[in-house]
Design a protein around this motif. Structure first.
Motif: not given
Length: 136
Positions: A12, A16, A55-56, A59, A67, A124-125, A128-129, A132-133
């Motif tokens: 992960e 990022y 942001y990344f 993370r 987050i 980006a969030c 990410d959600k 990636i997450c």
């Protein structure tokens, strides 16, 4: 189980880092080839991509933290850089006149940049959600 969880966190974090470097590449591309892009994108993409990179980066540095923490940290960092542009001492303006200084510190305060940062961080969030997450 613990080793598997650690491996997932490591992958992960790598994602990022790759995402941050990808944002750098896209941001430089958006500046270099702005004449090939629609006006709206060429005017707004650079700042949005910069905030996405931040942001990344958060993370990556924060590992498995929430987050929300990366989002708040990114907003504070981006806003801090933007508001620092109100400070106009000779030494910092000299830094801002270099290519690297302009990319990191910017050149002049613009309220619209704050909106661009918020938009980039929100995107980006979402990425990410959703991407990636989601693998967890």
């Amino acid at each position: 189980m613990k080793q598997s969880n650690e491996k997932l966190k490591s992958m992960e974090r790598t994602n990022y880092l790759v995402a941050a470097f990808f944002m750098v590449a896209l941001g430089l591309f958006s500046r270099r080839f702005s004449n090939l892009l629609p006006d709206f994108i060429s005017q707004h993409a650079g700042d949005m991509l910069w905030s996405m990179m931040i942001y990344f980066g958060f993370r990556f540095l924060l590992g498995g933290k929430k987050i929300l923490l990366a989002m708040v940290g990114s907003i504070l960092f981006c806003f801090g850089i933007e508001f620092s542009q109100l400070y106009q001492a000779d030494w910092i303006n000299e830094l801002r006149n270099s290519t690297m200084g302009a990319l990191i510190l910017g050149r002049g305060f613009l309220v619209v940049d704050l909106v661009r940062y918020l938009s980039g961080i929100a995107i980006a969030c979402l990425v990410d959600k959703l991407l990636i997450c989601r693998k967890r």
